[in-house]
Design an enzyme around this catalytic site. Structure first.
Site, PDB file in Angstrom:
ATOM      1  N   ARG A  15      50.599  11.621 143.367  1.00 18.56           N
ATOM      2  CA  ARG A  15      51.180  12.841 143.929  1.00 18.56           C
ATOM      3  C   ARG A  15      51.763  12.578 145.319  1.00 18.56           C
ATOM      4  O   ARG A  15      52.975  12.564 145.494  1.00 18.56           O
ATOM      5  CB  ARG A  15      50.097  13.954 143.973  1.00 18.56           C
ATOM      6  CG  ARG A  15      50.640  15.344 144.231  1.00 18.56           C
ATOM      7  CD  ARG A  15      50.977  15.636 145.683  1.00 18.56           C
ATOM      8  NE  ARG A  15      49.868  15.446 146.615  1.00 18.56           N
ATOM      9  CZ  ARG A  15      50.021  15.460 147.923  1.00 18.56           C
ATOM     10  NH1 ARG A  15      51.213  15.661 148.467  1.00 18.56           N
ATOM     11  NH2 ARG A  15      48.988  15.250 148.725  1.00 18.56           N
ATOM     12  N   ASP A  16      50.917  12.311 146.297  1.00 16.67           N
ATOM     13  CA  ASP A  16      51.410  12.164 147.675  1.00 16.67           C
ATOM     14  C   ASP A  16      52.368  10.973 147.753  1.00 16.67           C
ATOM     15  O   ASP A  16      53.370  11.013 148.464  1.00 16.67           O
ATOM     16  CB  ASP A  16      50.228  11.958 148.628  1.00 16.67           C
ATOM     17  CG  ASP A  16      50.558  12.310 150.075  1.00 16.67           C
ATOM     18  OD1 ASP A  16      51.733  12.235 150.450  1.00 16.67           O
ATOM     19  OD2 ASP A  16      49.638  12.655 150.825  1.00 16.67           O
ATOM     20  N   HIS A 207      42.148  12.451 155.302  1.00 16.41           N
ATOM     21  CA  HIS A 207      43.413  12.169 154.601  1.00 16.41           C
ATOM     22  C   HIS A 207      44.357  11.619 155.668  1.00 16.41           C
ATOM     23  O   HIS A 207      45.010  12.382 156.382  1.00 16.41           O
ATOM     24  CB  HIS A 207      43.910  13.490 153.981  1.00 16.41           C
ATOM     25  CG  HIS A 207      45.241  13.417 153.292  1.00 16.41           C
ATOM     26  ND1 HIS A 207      45.399  13.577 151.931  1.00 16.41           N
ATOM     27  CD2 HIS A 207      46.503  13.252 153.772  1.00 16.41           C
ATOM     28  CE1 HIS A 207      46.667  13.509 151.603  1.00 16.41           C
ATOM     29  NE2 HIS A 207      47.370  13.319 152.704  1.00 16.41           N
ATOM     30  N   HIS A 209      47.470   9.365 156.914  1.00 16.18           N
ATOM     31  CA  HIS A 209      48.688   8.574 156.685  1.00 16.18           C
ATOM     32  C   HIS A 209      48.707   7.444 157.710  1.00 16.18           C
ATOM     33  O   HIS A 209      48.050   7.517 158.745  1.00 16.18           O
ATOM     34  CB  HIS A 209      49.926   9.474 156.773  1.00 16.18           C
ATOM     35  CG  HIS A 209      50.086  10.352 155.556  1.00 16.18           C
ATOM     36  ND1 HIS A 209      51.003  10.093 154.567  1.00 16.18           N
ATOM     37  CD2 HIS A 209      49.414  11.449 155.155  1.00 16.18           C
ATOM     38  CE1 HIS A 209      50.899  11.025 153.619  1.00 16.18           C
ATOM     39  NE2 HIS A 209      49.939  11.859 153.951  1.00 16.18           N
ATOM     40  N   CYS A 240      55.459  12.696 153.281  1.00 13.16           N
ATOM     41  CA  CYS A 240      55.736  14.086 152.933  1.00 13.16           C
ATOM     42  C   CYS A 240      57.220  14.332 153.143  1.00 13.16           C
ATOM     43  O   CYS A 240      57.746  14.013 154.203  1.00 13.16           O
ATOM     44  CB  CYS A 240      54.903  15.019 153.814  1.00 13.16           C
ATOM     45  SG  CYS A 240      55.311  16.752 153.536  1.00 13.16           S
ATOM     46  N   ASN A 249      49.963   7.267 152.758  1.00 10.86           N
ATOM     47  CA  ASN A 249      48.551   7.304 153.119  1.00 10.86           C
ATOM     48  C   ASN A 249      48.070   5.872 153.297  1.00 10.86           C
ATOM     49  O   ASN A 249      48.671   4.936 152.783  1.00 10.86           O
ATOM     50  CB  ASN A 249      47.718   7.910 151.983  1.00 10.86           C
ATOM     51  CG  ASN A 249      48.086   9.338 151.713  1.00 10.86           C
ATOM     52  OD1 ASN A 249      49.049   9.597 151.029  1.00 10.86           O
ATOM     53  ND2 ASN A 249      47.326  10.261 152.267  1.00 10.86           N
TER      54      ASN A 249
HETATM   55  P1  HMG Z   1      59.897  29.817 148.467  1.00 14.78           P
HETATM   56  O1  HMG Z   1      61.342  29.520 148.291  1.00 14.78           O
HETATM   57  O2  HMG Z   1      59.464  30.536 149.695  1.00 14.78           O
HETATM   58  O3  HMG Z   1      59.309  30.542 147.170  1.00 14.78           O
HETATM   59  O4  HMG Z   1      59.111  28.440 148.390  1.00 14.78           O
HETATM   60  P2  HMG Z   1      59.638  31.927 146.514  1.00 14.78           P
HETATM   61  O5  HMG Z   1      58.340  32.486 146.054  1.00 14.78           O
HETATM   62  O6  HMG Z   1      60.516  32.752 147.398  1.00 14.78           O
HETATM   63  O7  HMG Z   1      60.482  31.492 145.191  1.00 14.78           O
HETATM   64  C1  HMG Z   1      61.764  30.922 145.295  1.00 14.78           C
HETATM   65  C2  HMG Z   1      62.070  30.118 144.059  1.00 14.78           C
HETATM   66  O8  HMG Z   1      61.109  29.079 143.884  1.00 14.78           O
HETATM   67  C3  HMG Z   1      62.025  30.924 142.766  1.00 14.78           C
HETATM   68  O9  HMG Z   1      62.953  30.304 141.865  1.00 14.78           O
HETATM   69  C4  HMG Z   1      60.642  30.661 142.237  1.00 14.78           C
HETATM   70  O10 HMG Z   1      60.574  30.796 140.841  1.00 14.78           O
HETATM   71  C5  HMG Z   1      60.449  29.219 142.627  1.00 14.78           C
HETATM   72  P3  HMG Z   1      64.452  30.849 141.682  1.00 14.78           P
HETATM   73  O11 HMG Z   1      64.288  32.294 141.325  1.00 14.78           O
HETATM   74  O12 HMG Z   1      65.132  30.675 143.015  1.00 14.78           O
HETATM   75  O13 HMG Z   1      64.999  29.974 140.590  1.00 14.78           O
HETATM   76  N1  HMG Z   1      59.024  28.865 142.819  1.00 14.78           N
HETATM   77  C6  HMG Z   1      58.367  27.926 142.125  1.00 14.78           C
HETATM   78  N2  HMG Z   1      58.763  27.090 141.148  1.00 14.78           N
HETATM   79  C7  HMG Z   1      57.851  26.269 140.647  1.00 14.78           C
HETATM   80  N3  HMG Z   1      56.561  26.206 141.075  1.00 14.78           N
HETATM   81  C8  HMG Z   1      56.142  27.027 142.050  1.00 14.78           C
HETATM   82  C9  HMG Z   1      57.064  27.936 142.606  1.00 14.78           C
HETATM   83  N4  HMG Z   1      56.961  28.862 143.573  1.00 14.78           N
HETATM   84  C10 HMG Z   1      58.164  29.434 143.684  1.00 14.78           C
HETATM   85  N5  HMG Z   1      54.869  26.951 142.472  1.00 14.78           N
HETATM   86  C11 HMG Z   1      57.197  27.105 147.903  1.00 14.78           C
HETATM   87  C12 HMG Z   1      57.720  28.377 148.552  1.00 14.78           C
HETATM   88  C13 HMG Z   1      55.770  26.896 148.364  1.00 14.78           C
HETATM   89  C14 HMG Z   1      57.255  27.247 146.408  1.00 14.78           C
HETATM   90  C15 HMG Z   1      58.093  25.933 148.365  1.00 14.78           C
HETATM   91  O14 HMG Z   1      58.169  25.946 149.745  1.00 14.78           O
HETATM   92  C16 HMG Z   1      57.624  24.602 147.891  1.00 14.78           C
HETATM   93  O15 HMG Z   1      57.585  24.321 146.704  1.00 14.78           O
HETATM   94  N6  HMG Z   1      57.297  23.697 148.816  1.00 14.78           N
HETATM   95  C17 HMG Z   1      56.875  22.353 148.431  1.00 14.78           C
HETATM   96  C18 HMG Z   1      56.080  21.778 149.500  1.00 14.78           C
HETATM   97  C19 HMG Z   1      55.525  20.440 149.067  1.00 14.78           C
HETATM   98  O16 HMG Z   1      55.315  20.160 147.908  1.00 14.78           O
HETATM   99  N7  HMG Z   1      55.283  19.596 150.078  1.00 14.78           N
HETATM  100  C20 HMG Z   1      54.676  18.323 149.836  1.00 14.78           C
HETATM  101  C21 HMG Z   1      53.233  18.453 149.477  1.00 14.78           C
HETATM  102  S1  HMG Z   1      52.193  18.851 150.864  1.00 14.78           S
HETATM  103  C22 HMG Z   1      51.779  17.315 151.530  1.00 14.78           C
HETATM  104  O17 HMG Z   1      52.288  16.308 151.136  1.00 14.78           O
HETATM  105  C23 HMG Z   1      50.711  17.290 152.577  1.00 14.78           C
HETATM  106  C24 HMG Z   1      49.350  16.791 152.054  1.00 14.78           C
HETATM  107  O18 HMG Z   1      49.472  15.487 151.507  1.00 14.78           O
HETATM  108  C25 HMG Z   1      48.370  16.730 153.215  1.00 14.78           C
HETATM  109  C26 HMG Z   1      48.994  16.008 154.426  1.00 14.78           C
HETATM  110  O19 HMG Z   1      49.242  14.821 154.385  1.00 14.78           O
HETATM  111  O20 HMG Z   1      49.242  16.754 155.375  1.00 14.78           O
HETATM  112  C27 HMG Z   1      48.773  17.717 151.001  1.00 14.78           C
HETATM  113 MG    MG Z   2      49.563  13.670 152.647  1.00 15.63          MG
END
Ligand code: HMG
Ligand code: MG
Length: 302
Positions: A15-16, A207, A209, A240, A249
């Site tokens: 995933r990450d 966690h 990086h 990310c 990581n």
């Molecule tokens: P948004 O645009 O604010 O969402 O995004 P919305 O509710 O307004 O919906 C807009 C559109 O997104 C709609 O589609 C929804 O259907 C769709 P449209 O009508 O435009 O075709 N949608 C989704 N589709 C699939 N799955 C969903 C979903 N939700 C809405 N769950 C949202 C908000 C959170 C969805 C967006 O900002 C997003 O997907 N962000 C991704 C962030 C991400 O994955 N980041 C990387 C992971 S975090 C990380 O790596 C950190 C971590 O490792 C820890 C660390 O290291 O810090 C965990």
């Molecule tokens: Mg991470």
């Protein structure tokens, strides 16, 4: 100093790691990577995320990957779910655990999940409630706990605040995340101390990086505080997409090498882990970022 005798590693590479790859990685490769990780003895694997495919196209095959993995008894498979829409999609894939991911800073919360910290909690609350009602364990990640790409320095009090917000909505386990790998050991220690005001040691993981080469040092300081759960990434994959320049990581192989060298059990076969790292590095056509992995492979091939 109370070093643990056993450490649980959660490999977040599928995933990450793979969320950050420029080149497409077919679902079959992700499935094979999960297979190799479980063969190496991993007991928890973060497989994918149910986020918007417009935001993170690399994870658009989430359901396909979850359907393709050959589940092994005793292994837990976790997925990221940022909102109810993601949780409902994830539920069909029967994850053992879900991860809601918040941030210690407002700016990162906005960039990563398009809402404020408080709004993120309002979105997570029904997800947490639904997961717990379905008997699915809930982890929470606190991104930018040691520093933010947009706001810079992050105070331990910010980590404590988000930990408390997560606790209040029923998140069972907290991950203190150095998203951009800027933290140094005392900074890591203070962030963990802050989170420990809210969560027990048994419910906390690190966690880290490795962007600035500090992740093993941060892992060591956490170990010395008794932390015994860490997210790591096979071959050091990852980053990310909303934290530009941040690398992966800490490599799973490096952490396992360090732990085994310290006499700490992980239940992981380092040779098989190195094979898994080589498998994905070969596919990506670039050398592994794991120093221990590279060194042990060189020795093996000599
Ligand atoms: P948004 O645009 O604010 O969402 O995004 P919305 O509710 O307004 O919906 C807009 C559109 O997104 C709609 O589609 C929804 O259907 C769709 P449209 O009508 O435009 O075709 N949608 C989704 N589709 C699939 N799955 C969903 C979903 N939700 C809405 N769950 C949202 C908000 C959170 C969805 C967006 O900002 C997003 O997907 N962000 C991704 C962030 C991400 O994955 N980041 C990387 C992971 S975090 C990380 O790596 C950190 C971590 O490792 C820890 C660390 O290291 O810090 C965990
Ligand atoms: Mg991470």
């Amino acid at each position: 100093m109370t070093l643990p005798t056993f450490v649980k590693i959660v490999d977040v590479g599928p995933r990450d790691g793979l969320q950050n790859e420029k080149q497409p990685v077919p679902a079959a490769i992700k499935i094979e990577l999960v297979q190799r990780l479980q063969q190496a003895g991993l007991k928890e694997i973060e497989v994918t995320s149910f986020v918007s495919p417009k935001w993170v196209p690399q994870m658009a095959d989430n359901a396909q990957v979850m359907a393709g993995i050959q589940r092994q008894a005793g292994v837990r498979y976790s997925v990221l779910t940022p909102n109810l829409q993601g949780f409902e999609a994830a539920l069909k894939s029967q994850p053992d655990e879900i991860v809601v991911f918040g941030a210690a800073t407002e700016a990162f919360s906005q960039r990563n999940i398009n809402c404020s910290v408080q709004e993120s909690m309002d979105r997570f609350a029904p997800v947490v409630a639904a997961a717990r009602a379905a008997g699915i364990m809930v982890r929470g990640a606190i991104s930018c706990a040691l520093g933010c790409p947009y706001e810079g320095d992050v105070a331990p009090a910010q980590v404590e605040r988000v930990a408390r917000l997560m606790k209040d909505i029923g998140v069972q386990h907290i991950g203190v995340a150095d998203t951009i790998g800027v933290g140094t050991p005392l900074k890591a220690q203070r962030a963990i101390e802050a989170a420990l005001k809210v969560y027990d040691l048994k419910d906390l993981s690190g966690h880290f990086h490795d962007t600035y080469g500090q992740a093993l040092a941060n892992t060591l300081v956490a170990l010395q505080m008794g932390v015994w759960q860490f997210d790591t990434s096979i071959a050091g994959l990852g980053g990310c997409p909303y934290a530009k320049g941040a690398t992966g990581n800490v490599a799973s192989e490096d952490v396992v090498y360090m732990l085994h060298g310290m006499g700490i059990d992980t239940g992981i076969d380092l040779d098989l882990l190195i094979d898994a790292g080589q498998f994905i590095s070969d596919f990506l056509q670039r050398p592994s970022l794991s120093r221990a992995g590279k060194a042990l492979l060189t020795r093996r091939n000599a």
